[in-house]
Design an enzyme around this catalytic site. Sequence first.
Site, PDB file in Angstrom:
ATOM      1  CG  ASP A   1      36.658  32.748  46.271  1.00 33.55           C
ATOM      2  OD1 ASP A   1      37.152  32.994  47.455  1.00 33.55           O
ATOM      3  OD2 ASP A   1      37.438  33.201  45.542  1.00 33.55           O
TER       4      ASP A   1
ATOM      5  CD  GLU B   1      40.653  37.425  47.010  1.00 34.56           C
ATOM      6  OE1 GLU B   1      39.389  37.891  46.727  1.00 34.56           O
ATOM      7  OE2 GLU B   1      41.137  37.260  48.896  1.00 34.56           O
TER       8      GLU B   1
END
Length: 621
Positions: A315, A495
């Site tokens: 990621d 997020e």
Amino acid sequence: MELQIPVATIAVALLVALQVNQIWASSADGSAPIYKNPHYSVEARVKDLLARMTLEEKIGQMTQIERENASTAVVQKYLIGSVLSGGGSVPAPQASVGLWQSTVSSFQNGALATRLGIPIIYGIDAVHGHNNVYGATIFPHNVGLGATRDPDLVRRIGEATALEVRATGIPYVFAPCIAVCRDPRWGRCYESYSEDPILVKSLTDVILGLQGTPPAEHKAGQPFVKDGSHVAACAKHYVGDGGTQNGINEGNTVISYRDLKRIHLAPYIDALAKGVSTVMVSYSSFNGEKMHANHFLITRMLKTHLKFKGFVISDWQGIDKISTPPFSNYTYSVLTSINAGIDMNRIDDAVKRILGVKFTAGLFDLPFSNSVPGSVLGEASHRSLAREAVRKSLVLLKNGKDLHSPLLPLSKTAPKILVAGSHANNLGYQAGGWTITWQGGSGNTTIGTTIFQAITGTVSASTQVVYEESPDVNFAKGGGFSYAIVVVGEPPYAETFGDSTNLTITSQGVQTIENVCSTVKCVVVIISGRPVVVEPYLPIIDALVAAWLPGTEGQGVTDVIFGDYNFEGKLPRTWFRTVEQLPLNVGDKHYDPLFPYGFGLRTGVSRRLTTAKFTRSSSFH
């Protein structure tokens, strides 16, 4: 933001330490090499190409850089293997299809000009449609699709998304997210289809839409991309990202290995069986060990036991965050991630996997994605599909203050109606995070139809529609309204910015509910990425609808609340009473929700708990 894997530091170190010998790109007899011949198998082409590559070229294949750092010259000079657009990374504001195509092609030209002509693979976040691109169809976020419980619908959305992505010259998407969100306090919970792994498993059919359906003889774990109208997909975030303590993004999932497999690993088994091409590793930790450093789960479980043959990708800055504090020891982080098994950060095994996906996706034979016309971006059939998804995702939580007084469906011929709320006429709020920009935005951020616009297009010409975003009590009471539609919810987020300990709608939204619903019959439409606190306001609300984050097609909401279609959605998540109950999931010992998992009323039935398809908690608890 999502996804990056720059490994220039290790590349420089290795190139200083080693000298590499150049080898000719052609065969000994002067004919075209095997890797350039589409009549050979992927395995044969990979083997041939790998044997021709220098260390420098291999390191280049393991390197992915952000679009803003890329150019034709950079890709060619550094032998870059991949370029990506992170959230909101675009060639220009409201960039046209043509500009997207030329941008991607310019990077590809740099790659093809290298000694071996290995094409780049360009990736982008397309988590609810081609969401970085202005004018694309924006579908409901995954939590809403979970409410539909419709694998075929999700597959069709995958097909439409793939076409729109390919139309901009891009062959690879960082989707789907197949997390099993077990705590709505997590800021990425809307990226998860459900708290139930069985429901999440069923909706991995989106991979069949994105990549195409593999043939019957296809082996699980082998990447598959059908043709140039499909894209390589990425199952994320491996593994346990939805189970962190207190729903903290990038946090620690404290759970037994047995439960990790049963709850969080289960959807990956289905994804691999459907031919997913790549897997992205999670920021999170499993019982204290960073997933980016977890050799057992990445190499022994995913690659060896589950026989995954695609590539594993980190990621965004996930490798840098292995160290404590993050970014403090890049050399250690790189070595640790290599040992764990992260590709685009390994050598021969990694390069073999990366090349395999590129061959499978057809990039060596058709490096420029020009088989899909630009006109498909936001085309009418795709918007119609998104509208269908919206109406199937709506969950009716309340209809009438008593059994005999349902408010829905609403009359289209009422003399005068009030539309209120911060989310009623705000396309950015309606679409949520990961829309045009990483965190999402406010206002007319892209092309679409707000719920207010859909209302005005649905009611009769004789109906007076009054829009007031934040009316006071006197305005609502003295307006002579037949009923009110109040659309409120959460502001956009993505997020960590979405992590929440209170899970409330905006204070303005609460005030609007109280001002309007205390004086006028009202339906409240909640725009949110998860269940939020509503119990204190429930007594004054006549009808309550969970609309999740519906995307650009607001007509899907009006299709249902005005009765052209029935409510079909069932809660994909448990709707809690208070945040003190969290985490609260179906099958828990002390399960006392406001609305249970699988709840959903039908229009005109105000106290009936309908049964969802995936509600048998005994199947995973």
